[in-house]
Design an enzyme around this catalytic site. Structure first.
Site, mmCIF file in Angstrom:
data_model
loop_
_atom_site.group_PDB
_atom_site.id
_atom_site.type_symbol
_atom_site.label_atom_id
_atom_site.label_comp_id
_atom_site.label_asym_id
_atom_site.label_seq_id
_atom_site.Cartn_x
_atom_site.Cartn_y
_atom_site.Cartn_z
ATOM 1 C CB SER A 1 -0.942 -0.006 1.206
ATOM 2 O OG SER A 1 -0.220 -0.164 2.412
ATOM 3 C CG ASP B 1 9.188 -2.553 -0.995
ATOM 4 O OD1 ASP B 1 7.985 -2.218 -0.948
ATOM 5 O OD2 ASP B 1 9.563 -3.737 -1.097
ATOM 6 C CE LYS C 1 10.818 -5.036 1.751
ATOM 7 N NZ LYS C 1 9.473 -4.435 1.508
ATOM 8 N N GLY D 1 4.528 -9.008 4.074
ATOM 9 C CA GLY D 1 3.098 -9.075 4.353
ATOM 10 C C GLY D 1 2.284 -9.211 3.079
ATOM 11 C CD GLU E 1 8.547 -6.789 -1.136
ATOM 12 O OE1 GLU E 1 7.446 -6.266 -1.325
ATOM 13 O OE2 GLU E 1 8.887 -7.258 -0.038
#
EC number: 5.3.1.6
Length: 219
Positions: free
Chosen positions: A30, A81, A94, A96, A103
């Site tokens: 998001s 990010d 990281k 989620g 990534e």
């Protein structure tokens, strides 16, 4: 300010690190989505982007930004990010959004990792947010048993398949006092693709959204 407004503020603040004529590494989630929106205003000035997920790729293309395959790119100046948690050493949890492997790969190629997050993601000790582990499907139970031995409580993330065709185990109950050691230990378990601990390669810059504005932390 709402949490989403804080995310938007840091997403737009990250534009200051984008150099014209470059290819930009772009994350998933998001907060990263707000950065993609901001990046759309520079589409004529940048060469394009490398994306960490199918969802981000779709969004980038929708804004008219060319998306490169990472194999076409020798290096990236920046990777931008979000994070589920970030500590004072710029180490993060990281994954989620289940894009942790791509990534981590793109972050490893980038000269500078810029983490964008709202203040709720700042923690003293990592581990309250469940630690995602991407696992080859046939190894799910075997890996889960090893994660229990490391002190965790793994749970299979139902109905989620990663962009790489794998599954996610979310590990609860971890107080991560030595993130680098734990990252190395979990990555050494056969069947693990990668763990969502970004400790060996943490962030270089953190842009933290607060009600008083965007706070910049440099490693």
């Amino acid at each position: 300010m709402t949490q989403d407004e804080l995310k938007k503020a840091v997403g737009w603040a990250a534009l200051q690190y984008v150099q014209p004529g470059t290819i930009v590494g772009v994350g998933t989630g998001s907060t990263a989505a707000h950065f993609i929106d901001a990046l759309g205003t520079m589409k004529g000035q940048i060469e394009g982007a490398v994306s960490s997920s199918d969802a981000s790729t779709e969004k980038l293309k929708g804004l008219g930004i060319h998306v490169f395959d990472l194999n076409e790119v020798d290096s990236l100046g920046i990777y931008v990010d979000g994070a589920d948690e970030i500590n004072g050493h710029m180490q993060m949890i990281k994954g989620g959004g289940a894009a942790l492997t791509r990534e981590k790969i793109i972050a490893s190629v980038a000269e500078k990792f810029i983490c964008i997050a709202d203040a709720s993601k700042q923690v003293d000790i990592l581990g309250k947010f469940p630690l995602p582990v991407e696992v080859i499907p046939m190894a799910r139970s075997a890996v889960a048993r090893q994660l229990v031995k490391l002190g965790g409580r793994p749970e299979y993330r139902q109905n989620v398949v990663t962009d790489n065709g794998n599954v996610i185990l979310d590990v609860y109950g971890m107080e991560i006092l030595d993130p680098i050691a734990l990252e190395n230990a979990i990555n050494a378990i056969p069947g693990v693709v990668t763990v969502g601990l970004f400790a060996n390669r943490g962030a270089d810059v953190a842009l933290i959204g607060t009600p008083d504005g965007v706070k910049t932390i440099v490693k």
